[in-house]
Design an enzyme around this catalytic site. Structure first.
Site, PDB file in Angstrom:
ATOM      1  N   SER A 187      -4.617   7.147  13.283  1.00  0.00           N
ATOM      2  CA  SER A 187      -5.019   7.932  12.528  1.00  0.00           C
ATOM      3  C   SER A 187      -5.343   9.436  13.333  1.00  0.00           C
ATOM      4  O   SER A 187      -6.082   8.988  14.604  1.00  0.00           O
ATOM      5  CB  SER A 187      -6.269   7.649  11.317  1.00  0.00           C
ATOM      6  OG  SER A 187      -6.809   8.709  10.788  1.00  0.00           O
ATOM      7  N   LYS A 218     -10.675   2.658  14.094  1.00  0.00           N
ATOM      8  CA  LYS A 218      -9.098   2.932  14.540  1.00  0.00           C
ATOM      9  C   LYS A 218      -9.032   3.032  15.981  1.00  0.00           C
ATOM     10  O   LYS A 218      -8.221   2.509  16.765  1.00  0.00           O
ATOM     11  CB  LYS A 218      -8.431   4.210  13.992  1.00  0.00           C
ATOM     12  CG  LYS A 218      -8.115   4.057  12.276  1.00  0.00           C
ATOM     13  CD  LYS A 218      -7.113   2.976  12.215  1.00  0.00           C
ATOM     14  CE  LYS A 218      -6.747   2.886  10.740  1.00  0.00           C
ATOM     15  NZ  LYS A 218      -5.673   1.905  10.651  1.00  0.00           N
ATOM     16  N   TYR A 274     -14.908   5.148  10.315  1.00  0.00           N
ATOM     17  CA  TYR A 274     -13.345   5.036  10.025  1.00  0.00           C
ATOM     18  C   TYR A 274     -12.611   5.115  11.488  1.00  0.00           C
ATOM     19  O   TYR A 274     -11.937   4.431  11.872  1.00  0.00           O
ATOM     20  CB  TYR A 274     -12.903   5.731   9.065  1.00  0.00           C
ATOM     21  CG  TYR A 274     -11.473   5.728   8.841  1.00  0.00           C
ATOM     22  CD1 TYR A 274     -10.515   6.850   9.362  1.00  0.00           C
ATOM     23  CD2 TYR A 274     -10.560   4.769   8.435  1.00  0.00           C
ATOM     24  CE1 TYR A 274      -8.997   6.663   9.197  1.00  0.00           C
ATOM     25  CE2 TYR A 274      -9.322   4.700   8.234  1.00  0.00           C
ATOM     26  CZ  TYR A 274      -8.551   5.419   8.679  1.00  0.00           C
ATOM     27  OH  TYR A 274      -7.160   5.610   8.574  1.00  0.00           O
ATOM     28  N   ASP A 286      -0.341  -8.847   1.780  1.00  0.00           N
ATOM     29  CA  ASP A 286      -1.259  -7.743   1.385  1.00  0.00           C
ATOM     30  C   ASP A 286      -2.237  -8.631   0.546  1.00  0.00           C
ATOM     31  O   ASP A 286      -2.089  -9.382  -0.196  1.00  0.00           O
ATOM     32  CB  ASP A 286      -0.587  -6.703   0.352  1.00  0.00           C
ATOM     33  CG  ASP A 286      -1.223  -5.351   0.291  1.00  0.00           C
ATOM     34  OD1 ASP A 286      -0.531  -4.341   0.555  1.00  0.00           O
ATOM     35  OD2 ASP A 286      -2.170  -5.493   0.009  1.00  0.00           O
ATOM     36  N   TYR A 315      -1.398   9.192  12.088  1.00  0.00           N
ATOM     37  CA  TYR A 315      -0.992   9.997  10.945  1.00  0.00           C
ATOM     38  C   TYR A 315      -2.024  11.082  10.800  1.00  0.00           C
ATOM     39  O   TYR A 315      -3.022  10.886  10.941  1.00  0.00           O
ATOM     40  CB  TYR A 315      -1.114   9.125   9.604  1.00  0.00           C
ATOM     41  CG  TYR A 315      -0.394   7.718   9.800  1.00  0.00           C
ATOM     42  CD1 TYR A 315      -1.008   6.829   8.719  1.00  0.00           C
ATOM     43  CD2 TYR A 315       0.692   7.443  10.380  1.00  0.00           C
ATOM     44  CE1 TYR A 315      -0.458   5.563   8.442  1.00  0.00           C
ATOM     45  CE2 TYR A 315       0.953   5.963  10.230  1.00  0.00           C
ATOM     46  CZ  TYR A 315       0.639   5.137   9.376  1.00  0.00           C
ATOM     47  OH  TYR A 315       1.099   3.938   9.119  1.00  0.00           O
ATOM     48  N   THR A 352      -7.779  10.989  12.893  1.00  0.00           N
ATOM     49  CA  THR A 352      -9.345  10.945  12.845  1.00  0.00           C
ATOM     50  C   THR A 352      -9.821  10.571  14.068  1.00  0.00           C
ATOM     51  O   THR A 352     -11.170  10.463  14.363  1.00  0.00           O
ATOM     52  CB  THR A 352      -9.996  10.329  11.795  1.00  0.00           C
ATOM     53  OG1 THR A 352      -9.379   9.077  11.446  1.00  0.00           O
ATOM     54  CG2 THR A 352      -9.918  10.850  10.391  1.00  0.00           C
ATOM     55  N   LEU A 355      -7.111  14.471  -1.456  1.00  0.00           N
ATOM     56  CA  LEU A 355      -6.769  15.350  -2.255  1.00  0.00           C
ATOM     57  C   LEU A 355      -5.623  15.443  -3.094  1.00  0.00           C
ATOM     58  O   LEU A 355      -5.583  15.656  -4.256  1.00  0.00           O
ATOM     59  CB  LEU A 355      -6.640  16.812  -1.154  1.00  0.00           C
ATOM     60  CG  LEU A 355      -6.294  18.201  -1.835  1.00  0.00           C
ATOM     61  CD1 LEU A 355      -7.363  18.816  -2.720  1.00  0.00           C
ATOM     62  CD2 LEU A 355      -5.744  19.170  -0.962  1.00  0.00           C
ATOM     63  N   ASN A 404      -6.391  -2.611  -2.143  1.00  0.00           N
ATOM     64  CA  ASN A 404      -6.109  -1.169  -2.540  1.00  0.00           C
ATOM     65  C   ASN A 404      -4.487  -0.990  -3.185  1.00  0.00           C
ATOM     66  O   ASN A 404      -3.903   0.256  -2.769  1.00  0.00           O
ATOM     67  CB  ASN A 404      -6.307  -0.141  -1.284  1.00  0.00           C
ATOM     68  CG  ASN A 404      -6.389   1.292  -1.922  1.00  0.00           C
ATOM     69  OD1 ASN A 404      -6.828   1.664  -2.937  1.00  0.00           O
ATOM     70  ND2 ASN A 404      -6.340   2.148  -0.975  1.00  0.00           N
ATOM     71  N   ASP A 459     -16.345  15.641   7.178  1.00  0.00           N
ATOM     72  CA  ASP A 459     -15.103  16.642   7.261  1.00  0.00           C
ATOM     73  C   ASP A 459     -15.093  17.720   8.250  1.00  0.00           C
ATOM     74  O   ASP A 459     -16.164  17.972   8.557  1.00  0.00           O
ATOM     75  CB  ASP A 459     -14.990  17.324   5.820  1.00  0.00           C
ATOM     76  CG  ASP A 459     -14.361  16.790   4.909  1.00  0.00           C
ATOM     77  OD1 ASP A 459     -13.907  15.483   4.909  1.00  0.00           O
ATOM     78  OD2 ASP A 459     -14.253  17.190   3.676  1.00  0.00           O
ATOM     79  N   GLY A 470       0.867  -1.216  -0.082  1.00  0.00           N
ATOM     80  CA  GLY A 470       0.184   0.004   0.031  1.00  0.00           C
ATOM     81  C   GLY A 470       0.845   1.389  -0.068  1.00  0.00           C
ATOM     82  O   GLY A 470       1.967   1.043  -0.128  1.00  0.00           O
TER      83      GLY A 470
END
Ligand code: WQD
Length: 338
Positions: A126, A154, A150, A33, A178, A128, A201, A37, A296, A12
């Site tokens: 993450s 995590k 998501y 893997d 991250y 998030t 993005l 993705n 977001d 990945g």
């Protein structure tokens, strides 16, 4: 005799760059893997950069028999667990898939690691997990309140790792949160090449610049930020990969659990990213302003001082280098990995 590391999701985006840095730090690498993705071609590119081959196995971490075979075949000094699914909008639509691939898979991996006496793990988490409640900049001790499936998937793995360390002090665990990894290895041989639906993005910027997409849709122009567009803490993927090697080296010496932010410690807006990318690629990036994207947040960025204090790690590659390396990858591989 080189120490051997298992990298889950090693084909990945983050995993492949981390494999390159592990090989450069004189580890041996084995990849597992499921190529959901990613593509097997990445593994040849990693070997080309490193100048030596890596072993790899196609498979899903929920396949206990496969993991048992892998851990019987190899003596691993540790595991970098990068495998997972990471699309915020997809997770909202298919929560079960996200809990299966991110939580269930981690449970199976940890169980087999434990059975084989492998107790050193670096986990790809993450930013998030923080969610809207946390004050900026996000600190590792900030309260966790993820506002997406998501982020919750995590956070649940993080909580499971804390319980594991409480129950058994033979575990050495690093949790890396991250922020927004972007860019590519400077060789232009590996980079970000998402299968199917593109969410992030930077891949969209690359595709507009190379003509695969006519314009960038900017999700929201009315956020409470300097130019109204979303602000994120972008950092170079090679900085992230170097952070993994330093975290692995740190946990190899210290048992217990440590949680670290991997970020630059500052944010850039979508329009600042567009301008930086235009400067680097020399092409105009047409934009269209559209509605905000569900899930977001307006703005978030890291306090990354703990990683500097404990690992001696800092993100050192700047925005233009992130864009230049991403653009080199995309220019050299207009259709991604074939
Ligand atoms: C960045 C900014 C968008 C695309 C990331 C990853 C996710 C996970 C969490 C690792 C936001 C805006 C984006 C586009 C846009 N990573 N944007 N147009 O949302 O911070 O989430 O961190 O765990 O996998 O997605 O990253 O790159 O999707 O968005 O305007 O076409 O760019 O609104 O402000 P995000 P992103």
């Amino acid at each position: 005799m080189r120490r051997k590391i298992l990298v889950t999701g090693g084909a990945g985006y983050i995993g492949s760059h981390t494999c390159v840095e592990l090989l450069a730090a004189d580890y041996d690498v084995v990849v597992i893997d499921n190529f959901s993705n990613s593509k097997p071609a990445v593994l040849d590119r990693i070997a080309a950069i490193a100048g030596r081959a890596i072993s790899w196995h196609e498979g899903d971490l929920r396949d206990r028999a496969l993991l048992q075979r892998l851990f019987s075949q190899h003596h691993f000094a540790g595991v970098l667990h990068c495998a997972g699914v990471k699309s915020i909008p997809e997770a909202q639509q298919f929560p079960l898939k996200y809990y299966q691939h991110n939580l269930e898979a981690s449970l199976t991996l940890l169980d087999v690691m434990s059975q084989h006496g492998v107790h050193k793990l670096v986990f790809s988490s993450s930013a998030t997990v923080y969610g809207e409640a946390a004050r900026l900049p996000y600190r590792e001790e900030s309260p966790l309140a993820p506002n997406t499936v998501y982020g919750r998937s995590k956070m649940m793995v993080e909580e499971l790792l804390h319980d594991l360390v409480q129950a058994d002090d033979s575990w050495h665990i690093g949790i890396l949160r991250y922020f927004n990894p972007v860019g590519a290895h400077p060789s232009g041989l590996i980079g970000e090449d998402p299968n199917g639906q593109v969410n992030n993005l930077m891949p969209h910027l690359c595709r507009v610049a190379i003509g695969r997409q006519d314009a960038l849709s900017v999700f929201g122009h009315d956020y409470p930020t300097p130019d109204g567009t979303g602000v994120r803490d972008y950092l170079h993927v090679v900085d992230v990969a170097e952070g993994h090697v330093k975290a692995l080296q740190h946990i190899s010496a210290e048992n217990g659990l440590i949680t670290l932010n991997l970020g630059m410690g500052r944010g850039y807006s979508v329009l600042e990213m567009v301008r930086a990318f235009e400067q680097v690629c020399g092409n105009h990036i047409p934009v269209r302003f559209v509605a905000r994207r569900q899930g977001d947040l307006a703005s978030y960025y890291a306090d990354a001082s703990r990683a500097a204090d404990i690992l001696g790690w800092r993100a050192k590659r700047g925005l233009l280098e992130m864009c230049a390396d991403a653009w080199r990858w995309q220019s050299n591989n207009p259709d991604g990995y074939l």
